[in-house]
Design a protein around this motif. Structure first.
Motif, PDB file in Angstrom:
ATOM      1  N   ASP A  46      84.362 -20.871  59.788  1.00 35.73           N
ATOM      2  CA  ASP A  46      85.515 -21.322  60.484  1.00 35.73           C
ATOM      3  C   ASP A  46      86.673 -20.399  60.058  1.00 35.73           C
ATOM      4  OD1 ASP A  46      87.510 -22.472  62.093  1.00 35.73           O
ATOM      5  OD2 ASP A  46      87.320 -24.403  60.999  1.00 35.73           O
ATOM      6  N   ARG A  47      86.590 -18.923  60.415  1.00 37.87           N
ATOM      7  CA  ARG A  47      87.444 -18.353  59.747  1.00 37.87           C
ATOM      8  C   ARG A  47      87.366 -16.933  60.641  1.00 37.87           C
ATOM      9  NH1 ARG A  47      87.976 -15.108  54.069  1.00 37.87           N
ATOM     10  NH2 ARG A  47      86.148 -14.473  54.665  1.00 37.87           N
ATOM     11  N   CYS A  48      88.588 -16.192  61.367  1.00 35.85           N
ATOM     12  CA  CYS A  48      88.645 -15.141  61.930  1.00 35.85           C
ATOM     13  C   CYS A  48      88.075 -13.942  61.145  1.00 35.85           C
ATOM     14  CB  CYS A  48      89.898 -15.029  62.561  1.00 35.85           C
ATOM     15  SG  CYS A  48      90.104 -13.641  63.598  1.00 35.85           S
ATOM     16  N   THR A  49      87.748 -13.075  61.740  1.00 37.57           N
ATOM     17  CA  THR A  49      87.170 -11.975  61.219  1.00 37.57           C
ATOM     18  C   THR A  49      88.201 -10.982  60.755  1.00 37.57           C
ATOM     19  OG1 THR A  49      86.279 -10.666  63.144  1.00 37.57           O
ATOM     20  CG2 THR A  49      84.702 -11.891  62.045  1.00 37.57           C
ATOM     21  N   HIS A  50      89.277 -11.039  61.347  1.00 36.27           N
ATOM     22  CA  HIS A  50      90.516 -10.339  61.402  1.00 36.27           C
ATOM     23  C   HIS A  50      91.510 -10.820  60.000  1.00 36.27           C
ATOM     24  CE1 HIS A  50      94.521  -9.011  62.527  1.00 36.27           C
ATOM     25  NE2 HIS A  50      94.093  -7.825  62.549  1.00 36.27           N
ATOM     26  N   GLY A  51      91.568 -11.998  59.804  1.00 39.04           N
ATOM     27  CA  GLY A  51      92.428 -12.643  58.965  1.00 39.04           C
ATOM     28  C   GLY A  51      91.961 -14.007  58.357  1.00 39.04           C
ATOM     29  N   GLN A  52      92.734 -14.698  57.909  1.00 35.32           N
ATOM     30  CA  GLN A  52      92.732 -15.966  57.221  1.00 35.32           C
ATOM     31  C   GLN A  52      92.922 -17.030  58.196  1.00 35.32           C
ATOM     32  OE1 GLN A  52      91.404 -16.051  54.248  1.00 35.32           O
ATOM     33  NE2 GLN A  52      91.317 -13.979  54.264  1.00 35.32           N
ATOM     34  N   ALA A  53      92.806 -17.006  59.518  1.00 38.74           N
ATOM     35  CA  ALA A  53      93.032 -18.078  60.276  1.00 38.74           C
ATOM     36  C   ALA A  53      91.829 -18.749  60.562  1.00 38.74           C
ATOM     37  CB  ALA A  53      93.522 -17.628  61.726  1.00 38.74           C
ATOM     38  N   CYS A  54      91.889 -20.278  60.753  1.00 37.38           N
ATOM     39  CA  CYS A  54      90.780 -21.256  61.249  1.00 37.38           C
ATOM     40  C   CYS A  54      90.624 -21.102  62.626  1.00 37.38           C
ATOM     41  CB  CYS A  54      90.953 -22.713  60.550  1.00 37.38           C
ATOM     42  SG  CYS A  54      91.021 -22.806  59.117  1.00 37.38           S
ATOM     43  N   LEU A  55      89.426 -20.709  63.158  1.00 38.03           N
ATOM     44  CA  LEU A  55      89.254 -20.263  64.663  1.00 38.03           C
ATOM     45  C   LEU A  55      89.241 -21.793  65.294  1.00 38.03           C
ATOM     46  CD1 LEU A  55      86.331 -17.719  64.744  1.00 38.03           C
ATOM     47  CD2 LEU A  55      88.873 -17.580  65.495  1.00 38.03           C
ATOM     48  N   HIS A  70      96.577 -14.141  65.977  1.00 36.86           N
ATOM     49  CA  HIS A  70      97.055 -12.787  66.533  1.00 36.86           C
ATOM     50  C   HIS A  70      96.210 -13.018  67.938  1.00 36.86           C
ATOM     51  CE1 HIS A  70      97.071 -11.660  62.199  1.00 36.86           C
ATOM     52  NE2 HIS A  70      98.464 -11.663  62.583  1.00 36.86           N
ATOM     53  N   GLY A  71      95.746 -13.954  68.196  1.00 32.33           N
ATOM     54  CA  GLY A  71      95.180 -13.971  69.551  1.00 32.33           C
ATOM     55  C   GLY A  71      93.647 -13.201  69.616  1.00 32.33           C
ATOM     56  N   GLY A  72      93.174 -12.640  68.722  1.00 32.30           N
ATOM     57  CA  GLY A  72      91.890 -12.179  68.841  1.00 32.30           C
ATOM     58  C   GLY A  72      90.933 -13.215  69.437  1.00 32.30           C
ATOM     59  N   ARG A  73      90.026 -12.608  70.283  1.00 31.25           N
ATOM     60  CA  ARG A  73      88.943 -13.497  70.856  1.00 31.25           C
ATOM     61  C   ARG A  73      87.662 -13.050  70.557  1.00 31.25           C
ATOM     62  NH1 ARG A  73      89.825 -11.966  76.157  1.00 31.25           N
ATOM     63  NH2 ARG A  73      88.870 -13.973  77.043  1.00 31.25           N
ATOM     64  N   PHE A  74      86.613 -13.947  70.531  1.00 32.99           N
ATOM     65  CA  PHE A  74      85.234 -13.858  70.207  1.00 32.99           C
ATOM     66  C   PHE A  74      84.326 -14.517  71.716  1.00 32.99           C
ATOM     67  CE2 PHE A  74      87.261 -13.953  66.367  1.00 32.99           C
ATOM     68  CZ  PHE A  74      86.897 -12.650  65.645  1.00 32.99           C
ATOM     69  N   ASP A  75      83.345 -13.646  71.899  1.00 34.84           N
ATOM     70  CA  ASP A  75      82.482 -14.217  72.762  1.00 34.84           C
ATOM     71  C   ASP A  75      81.185 -14.944  72.099  1.00 34.84           C
ATOM     72  OD1 ASP A  75      80.323 -14.672  74.615  1.00 34.84           O
ATOM     73  OD2 ASP A  75      80.188 -12.486  75.427  1.00 34.84           O
ATOM     74  N   LEU A  76      81.386 -16.333  72.488  1.00 31.19           N
ATOM     75  CA  LEU A  76      80.698 -17.238  71.571  1.00 31.19           C
ATOM     76  C   LEU A  76      78.934 -17.155  72.127  1.00 31.19           C
ATOM     77  CD1 LEU A  76      82.869 -20.343  71.070  1.00 31.19           C
ATOM     78  CD2 LEU A  76      82.113 -18.630  69.555  1.00 31.19           C
ATOM     79  N   ALA A  77      78.800 -16.464  73.137  1.00 32.98           N
ATOM     80  CA  ALA A  77      77.287 -15.901  73.664  1.00 32.98           C
ATOM     81  C   ALA A  77      76.708 -15.036  72.546  1.00 32.98           C
ATOM     82  CB  ALA A  77      77.305 -15.736  74.927  1.00 32.98           C
ATOM     83  N   THR A  78      77.460 -14.286  71.926  1.00 28.05           N
ATOM     84  CA  THR A  78      76.937 -12.979  70.992  1.00 28.05           C
ATOM     85  C   THR A  78      77.771 -13.015  69.923  1.00 28.05           C
ATOM     86  OG1 THR A  78      78.316 -11.763  72.047  1.00 28.05           O
ATOM     87  CG2 THR A  78      76.327 -11.856  73.355  1.00 28.05           C
ATOM     88  N   GLY A  79      78.868 -13.628  69.746  1.00 26.14           N
ATOM     89  CA  GLY A  79      79.818 -13.307  68.484  1.00 26.14           C
ATOM     90  C   GLY A  79      80.617 -12.310  68.800  1.00 26.14           C
ATOM     91  N   ALA A  80      80.406 -11.530  69.653  1.00 28.78           N
ATOM     92  CA  ALA A  80      80.969 -10.324  69.875  1.00 28.78           C
ATOM     93  C   ALA A  80      82.524 -10.391  70.037  1.00 28.78           C
ATOM     94  CB  ALA A  80      80.733  -9.524  71.014  1.00 28.78           C
ATOM     95  N   LEU A  82      86.199  -9.331  71.252  1.00 27.84           N
ATOM     96  CA  LEU A  82      86.721  -8.928  72.655  1.00 27.84           C
ATOM     97  C   LEU A  82      87.919  -8.082  72.323  1.00 27.84           C
ATOM     98  CD1 LEU A  82      85.747 -12.136  74.480  1.00 27.84           C
ATOM     99  CD2 LEU A  82      84.352 -10.091  74.408  1.00 27.84           C
ATOM    100  N   GLY A  83      87.804  -6.819  71.720  1.00 24.53           N
ATOM    101  CA  GLY A  83      88.829  -6.048  71.982  1.00 24.53           C
ATOM    102  C   GLY A  83      89.980  -6.390  70.610  1.00 24.53           C
ATOM    103  N   SER A  84      90.985  -5.723  70.834  1.00 23.37           N
ATOM    104  CA  SER A  84      91.974  -5.405  69.360  1.00 23.37           C
ATOM    105  C   SER A  84      92.635  -7.019  69.377  1.00 23.37           C
ATOM    106  CB  SER A  84      93.242  -4.615  69.821  1.00 23.37           C
ATOM    107  OG  SER A  84      94.004  -4.674  68.911  1.00 23.37           O
ATOM    108  N   PRO A  85      92.919  -7.300  68.049  1.00 25.32           N
ATOM    109  CA  PRO A  85      92.780  -6.736  67.110  1.00 25.32           C
ATOM    110  C   PRO A  85      91.348  -6.833  66.059  1.00 25.32           C
ATOM    111  CG  PRO A  85      93.958  -8.795  66.636  1.00 25.32           C
ATOM    112  CD  PRO A  85      93.457  -8.643  68.068  1.00 25.32           C
ATOM    113  N   ILE A  86      90.422  -7.536  66.920  1.00 26.63           N
ATOM    114  CA  ILE A  86      89.252  -7.571  66.138  1.00 26.63           C
ATOM    115  C   ILE A  86      88.264  -6.450  66.224  1.00 26.63           C
ATOM    116  CG2 ILE A  86      87.207  -8.945  66.257  1.00 26.63           C
ATOM    117  CD1 ILE A  86      89.759 -10.531  65.969  1.00 26.63           C
TER     118      ILE A  86
END
Ligand code: FES
Length: 114
Positions: A46-55, A70-80, A82-86
């Protein structure tokens, strides 16, 4: 929560409605559990890969979770990511449902989710 060969039982977690997510403390780790709108389950740290936020304080929409910081997004089908800032993808943990409980295997990183 009981542990069985790396699987951690999140008691009562299957009551989480479709389209909802929640954070669970497992030892020193915080696990995010996502119940997707299509009925599938995903789990990650439960932590964003960009910072210290709880997803789980962000937004779950379809198969995508959006970080509240910061609005970073992840595809939960793959974990990928989805663009900046991730720059680093999210590692998904295997998940299985048993009755009202959901089991996750946090140490099995990289094997994907079921
Ligand atoms: S901390 Fe999540 S996008 Fe920056």
């Amino acid at each position: 929560m009981e542990e069985d060969q790396g699987w951690v039982r999140l008691a009562g977690a299957a009551r989480l409605g479709a389209g909802e997510m929640a954070g669970f403390s497992v030892g020193a780790q915080r696990i995010a559990l996502y119940h997707l709108a299509d009925g599938g389950w995903r789990a990650s740290e439960d932590r964003c890969t960009h910072g210290q936020a709880c997803l789980t304080e962000g937004y779950l929409e379809g198969n995508t979770v959006e970080c509240p910081l910061h609005g970073g997004r992840f595809d939960l089908a793959t974990g990928a990511g989805l663009g900046s800032p991730i720059f680093h993808d999210l590692v998904l943990y295997p998940v299985r449902v048993e009755g009202a409980d959901v089991l996750v295997r946090p140490d099995a990183s990289g094997e994907g989710a079921s």
